[in-house]
Design a protein around this motif. Structure first.
Motif, PDB file in Angstrom:
ATOM      1  N   LEU A 177       0.859  -1.077  -0.128  1.00  0.00           N
ATOM      2  CA  LEU A 177       0.042   0.091  -0.045  1.00  0.00           C
ATOM      3  C   LEU A 177       1.070   1.229  -0.167  1.00  0.00           C
ATOM      4  O   LEU A 177       0.585   2.435  -0.610  1.00  0.00           O
ATOM      5  CB  LEU A 177      -0.870   0.032   1.027  1.00  0.00           C
ATOM      6  N   ALA A 178       1.889   1.136   0.754  1.00  0.00           N
ATOM      7  CA  ALA A 178       2.849   2.271   0.671  1.00  0.00           C
ATOM      8  C   ALA A 178       3.353   2.745  -0.546  1.00  0.00           C
ATOM      9  O   ALA A 178       3.894   3.686  -0.919  1.00  0.00           O
ATOM     10  CB  ALA A 178       3.744   2.315   1.674  1.00  0.00           C
ATOM     11  N   MET A 179       3.891   1.506  -1.450  1.00  0.00           N
ATOM     12  CA  MET A 179       4.448   1.672  -2.587  1.00  0.00           C
ATOM     13  C   MET A 179       3.720   2.055  -3.781  1.00  0.00           C
ATOM     14  O   MET A 179       4.020   3.210  -4.437  1.00  0.00           O
ATOM     15  CB  MET A 179       5.182   0.175  -2.914  1.00  0.00           C
ATOM     16  N   ASP A 180       2.269   1.695  -3.648  1.00  0.00           N
ATOM     17  CA  ASP A 180       1.520   2.029  -4.786  1.00  0.00           C
ATOM     18  C   ASP A 180       0.195   2.842  -4.505  1.00  0.00           C
ATOM     19  O   ASP A 180      -0.502   3.331  -5.442  1.00  0.00           O
ATOM     20  CB  ASP A 180       1.057   0.621  -5.643  1.00  0.00           C
ATOM     21  N   ASN A 181      -0.045   2.745  -3.287  1.00  0.00           N
ATOM     22  CA  ASN A 181      -1.289   3.414  -2.698  1.00  0.00           C
ATOM     23  C   ASN A 181      -2.357   2.581  -3.216  1.00  0.00           C
ATOM     24  O   ASN A 181      -3.543   3.119  -3.174  1.00  0.00           O
ATOM     25  CB  ASN A 181      -1.336   4.791  -3.245  1.00  0.00           C
ATOM     26  N   SER A 182      -2.178   1.379  -3.723  1.00  0.00           N
ATOM     27  CA  SER A 182      -3.181   0.536  -3.993  1.00  0.00           C
ATOM     28  C   SER A 182      -2.681  -0.918  -3.483  1.00  0.00           C
ATOM     29  O   SER A 182      -1.562  -0.906  -3.479  1.00  0.00           O
ATOM     30  CB  SER A 182      -3.602   0.618  -5.224  1.00  0.00           C
TER      31      SER A 182
END
Length: 234
Positions: A177-182
């Motif tokens: 989630l932190a990398m892609d916001n998804s």
């Protein structure tokens, strides 16, 4: 004969396994990362509500509150002592021991509050709510599976190794989630492969600290529990 539902236990289960995960999901979807502290603060309040519902002006409940506070402090200190060694910490072992000795609720509260307070020193971030949730759940199931039951050390060791793996699996959700916001399962699989060495360290450290700490801590904690008549019901 149908057992009478324990309303306070039901409230605890709803908070721990429905409301808190929902708050984390809402925080991920709708709040900017700078508001992670709001989520952590909400979880800190919620995870203590079940205990506060049981709190009355009596020596027994006061002692339980003090003992949980002591275990939280010891757990936080144990994490700080090993801060120079990445991923190699006694915190999971301490949370498990608390759950085994004092029960599921005490294990959950110790896990969640230890994550929150120790991150004051290690650094608060959007990962903190995830740590609070997973360490709380680890402590909860340690109490559910082992408290007030005849157990052997090897059973706790297996649970500790399993807990190290689960902790890494859950924290990798936050990483994606932190990398892609998804979240995508493809990216999650890639992160899992990259995190295998850290997962192994978590599991091994749990094994080592459970071997070293379980017997001396359990002996003292169970003696206190019997002497003062605390944590009689999970």
């Amino acid at each position: 004969m149908v057992k009478k539902i324990n309303i306070k236990n039901l409230i605890f289960y709803i908070i721990a396994f429905a409301i808190i995960p929902l708050i984390i999901a809402i925080g991920i979807l709708f709040l900017p990362q700078k508001n992670y502290a709001v989520i952590s603060f909400c979880i800190a309040i919620l995870c203590n509500i079940p205990f506060l519902l049981n709190f009355e002006k009596s020596k027994t409940n006061t002692r339980e509150l003090v003992l949980i506070s002591v275990m939280v402090v010891l757990t936080v200190v144990s994490r700080l002592i090993f801060s120079p060694i990445p991923s190699f910490k006694p915190i999971t072992a301490m949370v498990i021991i608390t759950g085994v000795a004092f029960g599921a609720k005490a294990g959950y509260i110790t896990g969640a509050m230890s994550a929150l307070l120790s991150d004051i020193f290690f650094g608060q971030g959007p990962w903190t709510p995830f740590q609070m949730l997973i360490w709380g759940i680890i402590g909860f199931f340690a109490g559910l599976l082992f408290c007030n039951k005849k157990i052997r050390l090897w059973q706790i060791i297996i649970y500790g190794i399993f807990s190290g793996i689960v902790f890494s699996l859950v924290m990798d959700i936050w990483t994606v989630l932190a990398m892609d916001n998804s979240f995508t399962f493809l990216r999650y699989g890639e992160v899992l492969l990259a995190s295998i060495p850290f997962m192994a360290i978590y599991a091994v450290s749990n094994l080592i600290f459970i071997l070293l700490l379980t017997k001396p801590f359990m002996k003292k904690l169970l003696r206190i529990k019997d002497k003062f008549g605390v944590f009689g019901k999970n």
